[in-house]
Design a protein around this motif. Sequence first.
Motif, mmCIF file in Angstrom:
data_model
loop_
_atom_site.group_PDB
_atom_site.id
_atom_site.type_symbol
_atom_site.label_atom_id
_atom_site.label_comp_id
_atom_site.label_asym_id
_atom_site.label_seq_id
_atom_site.Cartn_x
_atom_site.Cartn_y
_atom_site.Cartn_z
ATOM 1 N N ALA A 50 0.833 -1.208 0.000
ATOM 2 C CA ALA A 50 0.000 0.000 0.000
ATOM 3 C C ALA A 50 0.868 1.259 0.000
ATOM 4 N N THR A 51 1.999 1.211 0.714
ATOM 5 C CA THR A 51 2.901 2.366 0.741
ATOM 6 C C THR A 51 3.538 2.597 -0.621
ATOM 7 N N TRP A 52 3.936 1.523 -1.319
ATOM 8 C CA TRP A 52 4.506 1.683 -2.653
ATOM 9 C C TRP A 52 3.462 2.237 -3.636
ATOM 10 N N THR A 53 2.221 1.815 -3.490
ATOM 11 C CA THR A 53 1.158 2.382 -4.339
ATOM 12 C C THR A 53 1.000 3.867 -4.072
ATOM 13 N N LYS A 54 1.065 4.258 -2.802
ATOM 14 C CA LYS A 54 0.955 5.672 -2.451
ATOM 15 C C LYS A 54 2.142 6.460 -2.990
ATOM 16 N N ILE A 55 3.350 5.871 -2.897
ATOM 17 C CA ILE A 55 4.547 6.555 -3.414
ATOM 18 C C ILE A 55 4.438 6.733 -4.927
ATOM 19 N N ALA A 56 3.962 5.694 -5.639
ATOM 20 C CA ALA A 56 3.808 5.802 -7.091
ATOM 21 C C ALA A 56 2.801 6.884 -7.456
ATOM 22 N N THR A 57 1.710 7.001 -6.684
ATOM 23 C CA THR A 57 0.710 8.038 -6.961
ATOM 24 C C THR A 57 1.297 9.427 -6.758
ATOM 25 N N GLU A 58 2.019 9.622 -5.646
ATOM 26 C CA GLU A 58 2.631 10.928 -5.397
ATOM 27 C C GLU A 58 3.720 11.240 -6.415
ATOM 28 N N PHE A 59 4.475 10.227 -6.814
ATOM 29 C CA PHE A 59 5.541 10.452 -7.795
ATOM 30 C C PHE A 59 4.964 10.879 -9.152
ATOM 31 N N ASN A 60 3.952 10.178 -9.623
ATOM 32 C CA ASN A 60 3.355 10.505 -10.921
ATOM 33 C C ASN A 60 2.614 11.833 -10.884
ATOM 34 N N ALA A 61 2.145 12.242 -9.677
ATOM 35 C CA ALA A 61 1.481 13.540 -9.577
ATOM 36 C C ALA A 61 2.471 14.688 -9.698
ATOM 37 N N GLN A 62 3.757 14.462 -9.386
ATOM 38 C CA GLN A 62 4.773 15.513 -9.437
ATOM 39 C C GLN A 62 5.712 15.369 -10.630
ATOM 40 N N ASN A 63 5.513 14.338 -11.439
ATOM 41 C CA ASN A 63 6.425 14.075 -12.548
ATOM 42 C C ASN A 63 5.633 13.977 -13.842
#
Length: 302
Positions: A47-60
């Motif tokens: 779940a944490t990796w999914t959250k990190i991927a969401t935040e990463f794609n929102a800023q990239n």
Amino acid sequence: MDGQVKRARSTNFSPDEKILILNLVRRYSHIIESKKTDALSWRNKEATWTKIATEFNAQNSTFRSKETLKRFFENKKKETRKKAATERREITKTGSGTATPVIKDATFDLTMAILNKKTVFGVEIIPNGDKLEIVGTSMLNDTKPIGENIEDPEPADEVININTDQIDEPTTSNTWECYTPANLSKPINETLSRKKKNDSKWSSRRRPSLCPTGNVAKKYEDLAEIKVHVCQLQLELLQKSCQQQQQKNDMEIETMDRKNKREEEEFERKRLCDLELFELKKQSLELDIKLKQAQLNALNLL
């Protein structure tokens, strides 16, 4: 070979993307780098990796999947450990010359801040030894001005005074200048001939001494007897419990037998009553049939 489909290769991570992903991982490093392996921890990590991927794609601007980010972080950890090992080997190796510097980028320090230092440098080993610490020391005797004659210079061995229990001062000189083989016939100094005190706990450095009330084997035997007594009490308690349960079961079986017997008697009584009633009804019908036939015969005679 022709039927295999090659995996589509994504573009390389830019320096800004590397710093962004490492900063996001550092924020959740207490979950991602946790050593727990239970099912709940694995679900939290996913779940944490999914959250990190969401935040990463929102800023990239370039889309990166969760698996791609995980693979990048694992490769980055391997690369960081390899660089740290190379640097440590270059610093500690023998030979002349200077150590070869290891090329580090901006992501090295970020990755080191995320990783556990024990997994990179290993456990720190604190050297130890059997050297005895000196209990107390004495200062040097008052020094005399240069050029003044010193009648009895004390040897350098006596500069440090070790505190011991009631050591008598030696009567003879500690110097060996005037020592002759004839001195071997003299009695041994009292300090050297003093017997070692008996220790109540240890008779030697390796073997324990006997206890005042008995040896170790006797204590283990007493402990074993206590355990046997406890086991016997537990067995008796279990047997009594089984007997009570057996009595309870017997009473329940006896009650069920009585109930079944009463039900059988009631059923038999009911069956007999029904059979008797059936016989009475049958006799009543037969009498009705005879009466009807008699009436028909009477009408025919008329």
